[in-house]
Design a protein around this motif. Structure first.
Motif, mmCIF file in Angstrom:
data_model
loop_
_atom_site.group_PDB
_atom_site.id
_atom_site.type_symbol
_atom_site.label_atom_id
_atom_site.label_comp_id
_atom_site.label_asym_id
_atom_site.label_seq_id
_atom_site.Cartn_x
_atom_site.Cartn_y
_atom_site.Cartn_z
ATOM 1 N N MET A 1 0.844 -1.205 0.000
ATOM 2 C CA MET A 1 0.000 0.000 0.000
ATOM 3 C C MET A 1 0.876 1.252 0.000
ATOM 4 O O MET A 1 0.560 2.252 -0.628
ATOM 5 C CB MET A 1 -0.926 -0.020 1.211
ATOM 6 N N ASN A 2 2.011 1.205 0.719
ATOM 7 C CA ASN A 2 2.909 2.349 0.743
ATOM 8 C C ASN A 2 3.486 2.627 -0.640
ATOM 9 O O ASN A 2 3.685 3.779 -1.019
ATOM 10 C CB ASN A 2 4.045 2.092 1.745
ATOM 11 N N ILE A 8 1.413 7.440 -6.378
ATOM 12 C CA ILE A 8 0.503 8.582 -6.535
ATOM 13 C C ILE A 8 1.228 9.885 -6.223
ATOM 14 O O ILE A 8 1.069 10.901 -6.923
ATOM 15 C CB ILE A 8 -0.728 8.420 -5.618
ATOM 16 N N ALA A 9 2.051 9.858 -5.171
ATOM 17 C CA ALA A 9 2.814 11.056 -4.823
ATOM 18 C C ALA A 9 3.801 11.417 -5.928
ATOM 19 O O ALA A 9 4.031 12.603 -6.205
ATOM 20 C CB ALA A 9 3.554 10.824 -3.507
ATOM 21 N N TRP A 10 4.375 10.406 -6.564
ATOM 22 C CA TRP A 10 5.304 10.672 -7.670
ATOM 23 C C TRP A 10 4.585 11.356 -8.824
ATOM 24 O O TRP A 10 5.115 12.289 -9.438
ATOM 25 C CB TRP A 10 5.919 9.357 -8.148
ATOM 26 N N ILE A 11 3.370 10.902 -9.130
ATOM 27 C CA ILE A 11 2.615 11.484 -10.250
ATOM 28 C C ILE A 11 2.331 12.960 -10.009
ATOM 29 O O ILE A 11 2.481 13.794 -10.908
ATOM 30 C CB ILE A 11 1.293 10.704 -10.465
ATOM 31 N N PHE A 12 1.914 13.295 -8.779
ATOM 32 C CA PHE A 12 1.488 14.663 -8.483
ATOM 33 C C PHE A 12 2.595 15.512 -7.862
ATOM 34 O O PHE A 12 2.329 16.631 -7.404
ATOM 35 C CB PHE A 12 0.272 14.635 -7.547
ATOM 36 N N SER A 13 3.811 15.000 -7.897
ATOM 37 C CA SER A 13 4.930 15.779 -7.369
ATOM 38 C C SER A 13 5.204 16.991 -8.263
ATOM 39 O O SER A 13 5.116 16.901 -9.497
ATOM 40 C CB SER A 13 6.177 14.899 -7.289
ATOM 41 N N PRO A 14 5.549 18.139 -7.684
ATOM 42 C CA PRO A 14 5.913 19.310 -8.505
ATOM 43 C C PRO A 14 7.085 19.050 -9.432
ATOM 44 O O PRO A 14 7.241 19.726 -10.454
ATOM 45 C CB PRO A 14 6.249 20.376 -7.451
ATOM 46 N N ASP A 15 7.905 18.061 -9.084
ATOM 47 C CA ASP A 15 9.053 17.742 -9.936
ATOM 48 C C ASP A 15 8.624 17.217 -11.304
ATOM 49 O O ASP A 15 9.414 17.261 -12.254
ATOM 50 C CB ASP A 15 9.932 16.687 -9.251
ATOM 51 N N ARG A 16 7.392 16.705 -11.408
ATOM 52 C CA ARG A 16 6.923 16.159 -12.691
ATOM 53 C C ARG A 16 6.674 17.267 -13.720
ATOM 54 O O ARG A 16 6.532 16.979 -14.910
ATOM 55 C CB ARG A 16 5.622 15.367 -12.509
ATOM 56 N N LEU A 191 5.782 2.309 -10.995
ATOM 57 C CA LEU A 191 4.350 2.121 -10.790
ATOM 58 C C LEU A 191 3.579 3.376 -11.154
ATOM 59 O O LEU A 191 2.487 3.303 -11.745
ATOM 60 C CB LEU A 191 4.079 1.740 -9.330
ATOM 61 N N GLY A 192 4.124 4.553 -10.847
ATOM 62 C CA GLY A 192 3.434 5.800 -11.184
ATOM 63 C C GLY A 192 3.251 5.959 -12.683
ATOM 64 O O GLY A 192 2.157 6.304 -13.154
#
Length: 244
Positions: A1-2, A8-16, A191-192
């Motif tokens: 789950m982590n 999900i955090a990777w997808i919505f990270s400002p770095d993207r 996974l992202g």
């Protein structure tokens, strides 16, 4: 789950939104490869499929081609074409591979759509004086559109998944993130990127499903609705009986 939460955090990270390949640019490139490949495949396969369905000639070849395409390893095909065309033509090689993978399902959808038209409808069109070309354009093609859209739908889903392989031969599309993630052992990035591809595939599938339903002629839709509703069929028989 982590791991899922990290993806999900990777997808919505400002770095993207920054870096050598922003996520929005990767998505645009991924969709561009898909659209170009499906469009070119449709230009090749749709006219050929209509001719096969209308004349009945070449059907065995089309069936064999569709079956053989399922056995072709997509990754091997991309690498083979890159080797044949050269590393300076990686975009053309990748696009050619995607087109070759998209042709069989579109071809199958085109010729099965024409073949599935009720022969009584075709005979009726011929009896009123329509030429073979008019029968194809005005009867067989419109009635066969739902199956053609189904072929385009299948080809698009196959291509949007296979375009990921372009990341192995160039820094393009969402596949780049997966390849880079494998090299860096960054599983949240892998996974992202995979989740973004899944979302693209689901959205495209829904759009084609709506289009497939929209191109069904009104008369066919009404007939299907009547066949699925016993009460409606009974009322229609009662009206016909009372009228006679």
């Amino acid at each position: 789950m982590n791991l899922f939460a990290d993806a999900i955090a990777w997808i919505f990270s400002p770095d993207r939104a920054t870096g050598a390949l922003p996520l929005s640019e990767a998505i645009g490139t991924h969709l561009a490869f898909t659209a170009v490949a499906v469009l070119l495949a449709a230009l090749l396969a749709v006219p050929a499929g209509w001719v096969i369905g209308h004349t009945g000639r070449g059907r065995e070849f089309a069936v064999a081609l569709s079956g053989a395409a399922r056995a072709v390893p997509s990754f091997g095909l991309v690498l083979l074409l890159v080797l044949l065309l050269g590393v300076t033509h990686k975009v053309a090689a990748s696009t050619t591979a995607f087109v070759l993978l998209a042709v069989p399902p579109i071809l199958a959808g085109a010729y099965t759509g024409v073949e599935a038209v009720d022969r009584r409808v075709v005979d009726g069109a011929r009896s009123v004086g329509m030429t073979p070309g008019q029968v194809l354009r005005k009867v067989e093609v419109p009635l066969g559109l739902p199956l053609l859209i189904g072929g385009l739908r299948s080809a698009t889903l196959q291509v949007v998944a296979t375009v990921t392989l372009a990341g192995y031969v160039g820094s393009w599309g969402l596949g780049f993130y997966i390849v880079q993630g494998i090299q860096l052992r960054d599983f949240s990035q892998i996974l992202g990127a995979a989740l973004v591809i899944v979302v693209l595939a689901v959205v495209l599938d829904l759009l084609f499903a709506l289009l497939e339903r929209a191109v069904v002629p009104r008369g066919v839709s009404a007939r299907r609705a009547e066949q699925s509703d016993p009460a409606r069929r009974r009322r229609r028989r009662e009206v016909a009986t009372s009228a006679t």
